[in-house]
Write an enzyme that holds these catalytic residues in place. Structure first.
Site, PDB file in Angstrom:
ATOM      1  CB  VAL A  61      -0.943   0.066   1.232  1.00 44.52           C
ATOM      2  CG1 VAL A  61      -1.928  -1.095   1.238  1.00 44.52           C
ATOM      3  CG2 VAL A  61      -0.156   0.126   2.528  1.00 44.52           C
ATOM      4  CB  SER A  62       0.236   4.732  -1.010  1.00 47.98           C
ATOM      5  OG  SER A  62       0.169   4.434  -2.378  1.00 47.98           O
ATOM      6  CB  ALA A 115       3.429  10.146  -6.139  1.00 48.95           C
ATOM      7  CG  HIS A 152       6.118   2.441 -10.816  1.00 47.95           C
ATOM      8  ND1 HIS A 152       6.435   1.953  -9.571  1.00 47.95           N
ATOM      9  CD2 HIS A 152       4.770   2.495 -10.863  1.00 47.95           C
ATOM     10  CE1 HIS A 152       5.314   1.702  -8.898  1.00 47.95           C
ATOM     11  NE2 HIS A 152       4.291   2.036  -9.654  1.00 47.95           N
TER      12      HIS A 152
END
Length: 284
Positions: A61-62, A115, A152
């Site tokens: 997960v973030s 992000a 990424h």
């Protein structure tokens, strides 16, 4: 051993670093006793949403989204994706200033992503539009968006693609805090019980160690998920996000997670009733 015969679903992204990390679990290269592992590959924003429904026993997960699931999932002390002075990048079609970027609609990979939180911490309240992460760079190149946040392997290929770097959010965070930028983490479902959470976390840790000790096979496996990147780029990208910090956050890594979440609380993007200082990292 308690709960033998457990079937464990692992939600993670179809990216080289995650593929590398889970290679040993995927291929049965390490002994996991009677625990079997099924890998479910989804983009990080979808994984964030699935975790809200407690869908998988283990999930990537973030870090930004973790507070929403903290009652149901515990953070592992392994499996972190951290930018060690690098991270998501704000890119543009033409050379522009950060102030100009603030006035644009910015393509982002998801509202729950780290992000996005890093972008908001750096730029303040900006207008954004959610775009699938692998479509952001092409959309900027095509002029659909003037500005976008790439994650990424785009962090390595942006220059070759001919876009302009406005701000590396990992550099910005490191200069501001002296810490790595926490992006992703692995979580394990609390209702499995404390003992099993420890066991599963150790399986993941052993998988990461196995790949780092046998990198050639794991890199070859990871390359399948690299969206056409060459071997050198694949190796560099995996090395950025799977390393000693991935085996163990370390005090600095845990401090970085806590500070990132506190900064999110400060700007109202993380729930204020989460006691960040009391976060427990399974396997610490």
């Amino acid at each position: 051993m308690a709960n033998t015969g457990l079937h464990v679903r692992v939600g993670h992204s179809p990216d080289p670093d995650d593929a590398f990390m889970f290679h040993a679990l995927t291929t049965g290269a390490i002994d996991t006793a009677n625990r079997s592992y099924e890998h479910v590959l989804l983009d990080i924003q979808t994984l964030n949403e699935k975790a809200k429904n407690c869908e998988y026993e283990i999930s990537a997960v973030s870090i930004h989204s973790y507070p929403e699931i903290a009652d149901d999932y515990a953070l592992m002390n392994c499996g972190a994706s951290m930018g060690e002075g690098y991270g998501p990048m704000l890119i543009s079609t033409n050379e522009i200033s950060i102030d100009d970027a603030k006035k644009s609609t910015i393509a982002i990979p998801g509202l729950g992503t780290s992000a996005y939180l890093a972008l908001r911490l750096a730029l303040g309240d900006v207008e954004v539009e959610v775009v699938p992460f692998d479509e952001i760079m092409p959309a900027v190149i095509d002029g659909k968006y003037d500005v976008g946040v790439i994650i990424h392997e785009g962090q390595l290929t942006w220059e070759k693609e001919g876009v302009n770097l406005v701000l590396d959010l990992g550099v910005w965070w490191n200069q501001k805090t002296g810490l790595p930028l926490p992006l992703g983490g692995n979580v394990v479902r609390r209702n499995l019980g404390a003992e099993m959470c420890e066991i599963l976390s150790n399986d993941v840790k052993l998988s990461i160690i196995h790949s780092l000790e046998h990198p050639d096979a794991a890199l070859e496996f990871a390359k399948e998920w690299g969206r056409g990147i060459d071997d050198d780029t694949n190796r560099e990208f995996v090395g950025m996000y799977v390393n000693q910090r991935t085996i163990d956050y370390g005090k600095e890594g845990r401090d970085a997670v806590r500070l990132f979440l506190k900064e999110g609380q400060r700007i109202g993007m993380i729930r204020s009733n989460l006691d960040v200082d009391s976060l427990v990292f399974i396997g610490e």
